[in-house]
Design a protein around this motif. Structure first.
Motif, PDB file in Angstrom:
ATOM      1  N   GLU A   1       0.818  -1.213   0.000  1.00  9.41           N
ATOM      2  CA  GLU A   1       0.000   0.000   0.000  1.00  9.41           C
ATOM      3  C   GLU A   1       0.852   1.264   0.000  1.00  9.41           C
ATOM      4  O   GLU A   1       0.405   2.323  -0.461  1.00  9.41           O
TER       5      GLU A   1
ATOM      6  N   ASP B   1      -4.223  -0.330  -3.509  1.00 14.24           N
ATOM      7  CA  ASP B   1      -5.204  -0.597  -2.471  1.00 14.24           C
ATOM      8  C   ASP B   1      -5.267  -2.085  -2.174  1.00 14.24           C
ATOM      9  O   ASP B   1      -5.263  -2.910  -3.095  1.00 14.24           O
ATOM     10  N   ARG B   2      -5.346  -2.443  -0.903  1.00 11.17           N
ATOM     11  CA  ARG B   2      -5.386  -3.857  -0.503  1.00 11.17           C
ATOM     12  C   ARG B   2      -6.597  -4.581  -1.086  1.00 11.17           C
ATOM     13  O   ARG B   2      -6.501  -5.729  -1.526  1.00 11.17           O
TER      14      ARG B   2
ATOM     15  N   GLU C   1      -8.043  -3.898  -3.858  1.00  7.64           N
ATOM     16  CA  GLU C   1      -7.771  -4.109  -5.281  1.00  7.64           C
ATOM     17  C   GLU C   1      -6.876  -5.321  -5.492  1.00  7.64           C
ATOM     18  O   GLU C   1      -7.093  -6.127  -6.400  1.00  7.64           O
TER      19      GLU C   1
END
Length: 325
Positions: free
Chosen positions: A100, A105-106, A108
């Motif tokens: 990140e 984004d995690r 994503e």
């Protein structure tokens, strides 16, 4: 648990500029690139791919051994296995957090994993047929991971390198736990010794494949080493793992399933046979023994946990609103 360079995409050169010159100087001086520093797009993309694959591997890697949580032969073994699974979940969180810092984004990354657009280590697509597999995973799979990951503590990207310090310490403990389990089984009955040998036979070659394809088929290795993301080639790490493991196998009393395995006095190292690289390619493509099962379970867990994420988001929003009043 486990990192590999099995799935590699194209990498382009850094664009020439003053920031690029500074970046090159930092790399050459063996210093760290931090999130706010300028970095080439290709460097960032390589890190995202590698760190995401590493994080996915830690999370997916809980499944094979988790298969035995309810069937561990004693309370002690259950506690050890639970603690290891907890560690692997933590490793995944460290690594997602490191990713990140690169602007991804995690959520994503998770979506890319469960949709098949990102990979995880091929080793976790093999079944755990007996409890001896738990020990062999600790010994061989975590042992291979340690060979691969200790150099990452000197990775040129700061957040990744710092995360790896704790990960490697815990992986080392996991390897010792696995080896202790196998030693206990080898002191047991003949059936238990056969169970250990069977597990070694099944996990040896997949463990060698964990390091990725041969150097000649690994197009990104040279650039990753130039950027100090990697410190050793796939083949160098594979050789280091074999040299480390053969004496351990002899002490354990098991036979490694490689007729080509022999000591080479000239190289002061062990010669060994060639893994079946076509098998590695099939597993990477999603056609391994447990590929579909692993992703299905990861997808189900993600969907089942939606309410937790929604509740946490609602609570955070509420707390933020109250603090601003």
């Amino acid at each position: 648990m486990a990192l590999s360079t099995e799935a590699e995409g194209p990498i382009g050169p850094a664009e020439p500029s003053a920031p690029a010159e500074h970046f090159d100087a930092v790399i050459a001086a063996e210093q760290r690139i931090e999130p706010r520093d300028w970095m080439p797009d290709a460097y960032r993309a390589t890190l995202v791919r590698q760190i995401a694959q590493h994080a996915h591997s830690e999370i997916i890697g809980m499944q094979p051994e988790g298969n035995w949580l309810s069937r561990a032969p004693s309370l002690r073994r259950k506690a050890i296995l639970l603690a290891k699974a907890q560690d692997e979940a933590g490793h995944g969180l460290y690594l997602y957090a490191a990713a990140e810092t690169l602007g991804v984004d995690r959520a994503e990354l998770t979506e890319k994993l469960i949709s098949g657009r990102q990979k995880y280590s091929s080793i976790f697509n093999y079944p755990t047929l007996t409890f001896a597999d738990v020990g062999v995973i600790g010994w061989l799979v975590d042992g291979a991971a340690i060979c691969n990951q200790v150099p990452l503590c000197r990775c040129s990207y700061g957040p990744y390198a710092r995360a790896m310090v704790r990960v490697c310490k815990e992986e080392s403990f996991h390897q010792r736990q696995g080896y202790e389990l196998l030693m206990t089984l080898m002191r047991g009955t003949e059936a238990q010794r056969r169970m250990v040998q069977d597990a070694v036979d099944r996990w040896w070659w997949p463990s060698l494949m964990m390091f990725g394809p041969p150097d000649g088929d690994s197009p990104n290795t040279a650039q990753s080493m130039a950027w100090r993301i990697k410190r050793h080639t796939n083949d160098e790490l594979r050789q280091r793992f074999v040299d480390m493991t053969v004496p351990q196998a002899e002490h354990l009393g098991v036979t490694l399933p490689d007729p080509a395995l022999r000591w080479n006095e000239q190289r002061d190292s062990w010669d060994f046979g060639e893994p079946d690289w076509s098998e590695l390619q099939q597993v990477i493509k999603g056609q391994g023994p447990c590929n579909a099962q692993r992703i299905d379970r990861r997808r189900a867990a993600h969907e089942d946990g939606a309410w937790v994420r929604e509740a946490a988001t609602a609570y955070a929003d509420k707390s933020k609103g109250q603090s601003s009043e």
